[in-house]
Structure formats: C-alpha cells, structure tokens
Write an enzyme that holds these catalytic residues in place. Structure first.
Site, mmCIF file in Angstrom:
data_model
loop_
_atom_site.group_PDB
_atom_site.id
_atom_site.type_symbol
_atom_site.label_atom_id
_atom_site.label_comp_id
_atom_site.label_asym_id
_atom_site.label_seq_id
_atom_site.Cartn_x
_atom_site.Cartn_y
_atom_site.Cartn_z
ATOM 1 N N ASP A 75 -109.578 1.772 -12.183
ATOM 2 C CA ASP A 75 -110.479 1.228 -13.407
ATOM 3 C C ASP A 75 -112.515 1.756 -12.766
ATOM 4 O OD1 ASP A 75 -108.896 -0.926 -13.855
ATOM 5 O OD2 ASP A 75 -109.671 -2.356 -12.663
HETATM 6 N N1 URA Z 1 -105.368 -3.184 -11.146
HETATM 7 C C1 URA Z 1 -107.227 -3.639 -11.006
HETATM 8 O O1 URA Z 1 -107.144 -4.386 -11.892
HETATM 9 N N2 URA Z 1 -107.650 -2.479 -11.113
HETATM 10 C C2 URA Z 1 -107.206 -1.440 -10.620
HETATM 11 O O2 URA Z 1 -108.036 -0.252 -10.671
HETATM 12 C C3 URA Z 1 -105.615 -1.229 -10.147
HETATM 13 C C4 URA Z 1 -105.091 -2.338 -10.194
#
Ligand code: URA
Length: 239
Positions: free
Chosen positions: A102
């Site tokens: 993310d």
């Molecule tokens: N879980 C999440 O919520 N975000 C990520 O980037 C990776 C795993």
C-alpha cells in the site's frame, strides 16, 4: 535477437532511437569495436556510451519502499518507479512489482521483469511467507494470535477464510505478522476486524530474504544466492 531489439527491450529507447545510437557508433564491444544491428555479442561485452548495460532480462530488484509511494505505473501519487533507474520502467517486459505494498506501507518490495518468477512468487499456491512489523493504535485485546492462526478468520466481503497467519507479540502495541497470502490491505483489515487500527506497517522479509540495512528509498539488484534465499521458504502445495 537483433541488437536493436535487444537494447530497445532493455529500455534504451525505441528501435528507431537504438538504430540511431548504432549509427552514431555509441554501442561498442569492450575492446572498442563498434557494433552494428546484426552483430551477435554477449550482454556483458556490450557498452553504450562506454558504460556497461543494465542487467540482462531476468533482473530482480529489492527496493526499500518509503511511505507515500505507490506500486503502479500511473498515479497522482509518487511512484516506486521514481526511485529506480528510469530505463527499468521502459523495459519490455517492464520491471514489475511482485505483489504490492500500500501507499502507506514501507519496507521490502521486489520488482522483476521475469514474468514466470513473478507469477510463482505471487501465486496463492506458493504460500510465500511475508513478514511485517506492525505498530497498533490500541493494545491487543488478547485473542488475536489464536484468531489469526485459526485458518477460519473471515474478512468482510471475502468468500474464503484467511489462511493461518502467525503473530509474534513484541509488546501490547507492536507485533510481527507473517502472512502467506496477499489479499487487499490484508494486515490492516485483519486488525480492523479486531477493533484495532494499524498505525504503521513495515515489511521486513519475503520468503527467506531480509530487507536488512538497505536504507529507505534505496534499491539493489538481487544475485542468484538472494533469489535462492527468497524462494527457500516457499512451499508450493500439490496441484
Ligand atoms: N497488508 C496491508 O494491509 N498492506 C500491505 O501493503 C501489505 C499487507
């Protein structure tokens, strides 16, 4: 493959651009011999403007992704590609992220132009462990480790339960979480389902490969030993 196409695929420009580079005698062997379109030459023996080529097809990059960068090729936000040599984005196939992190997640992001490797690493059947250090807004309520390990935990609007995930409790608000899947915002949604909120999420390991002391925003190419390490702890399930 013709030299023009080979260099174009490595991101050195369109075939026409590369044709001009050849005409301008900018592409040579290490011994100084000027190369032409039809010449056969080993990758490591080719220089462009006196510089060795970018890595050959099959490159795997480890990036320490900072918060605020996204894993797509186009977005209003900053792109992880801004942190890599510009040619990596122009390669064909492109050096593509292996799964995603993310925008607000930091840590170990892999990118490769090896589509088969990418597919193998991201396939749900590979169960590649990914380890995150998580900081929580609230104290753990106490049953998270059992719930995450159960293999029965459901996330909203998902038809299948989550695979068991390992939780190592560092203190009431800090944990290490090992996921073997890559569902959308998985770690954040798992903690949200327990009434908590993820304050920060940082990936420190993928397979057997650690982020180590690579500084934020920096990248490095993986060598064969790294790639073996990366895949060492994956355990493909039977077809
Ligand atoms: N879980 C999440 O919520 N975000 C990520 O980037 C990776 C795993």
């Amino acid at each position: 493959m013709k030299l023009t196409k080979y260099l174009a695929n490595l991101g050195y420009g369109s075939r026409r651009d590369v044709g001009r580079m050849l005409d301008d005698e900018r592409v040579t062997r290490r011994d100084g011999i000027v190369l032409a379109e039809g010449d056969a030459c080993a990758h490591d023996d080719i220089l462009v403007d006196g510089e060795p080529l970018d890595p050959p097809p099959g490159a795997v990059v480890m990036l320490h992704k900072p918060i605020g960068y996204v894993c797509t090729t186009k977005d209003a936000d900053r792109l992880v590609y801004e942190l890599l040599p510009p040619r990596y984005r122009e390669r064909s196939p492109i050096v593509a992220p292996v799964g995603r992190l993310d925008r607000d997640t930091s840590g170990l992001l892999l990118l490769t132009d090896d589509g088969q490797l990418n597919h193998r690493l991201t396939s749900p059947r590979t169960h590649l462990p990914k380890v995150y250090v998580v900081q929580l807004a609230n104290d753990l309520r106490g049953d998270e480790r059992e719930l995450f390990a159960s293999g029965t935990m459901m996330l909203e609007s998902e038809p299948d339960p989550l695979a068991p995930a390992a939780l190592e409790i560092l203190d009431a608000r800090h944990v290490r979480l090992t996921l073997t899947e890559g569902r959308y915002h998985q770690a954040r949604r798992m903690f949200a389902a327990t009434g908590n909120h993820v304050e920060s999420l940082h990936r420190v390991r993928v397979g057997g490969l650690e982020l180590g002391d690579l500084p934020s925003g920096m990248w490095r190419l993986l060598d064969a030993a790294d790639v073996a390490r990366l895949q060492a702890t994956s355990s493909p399930s039977a077809p």
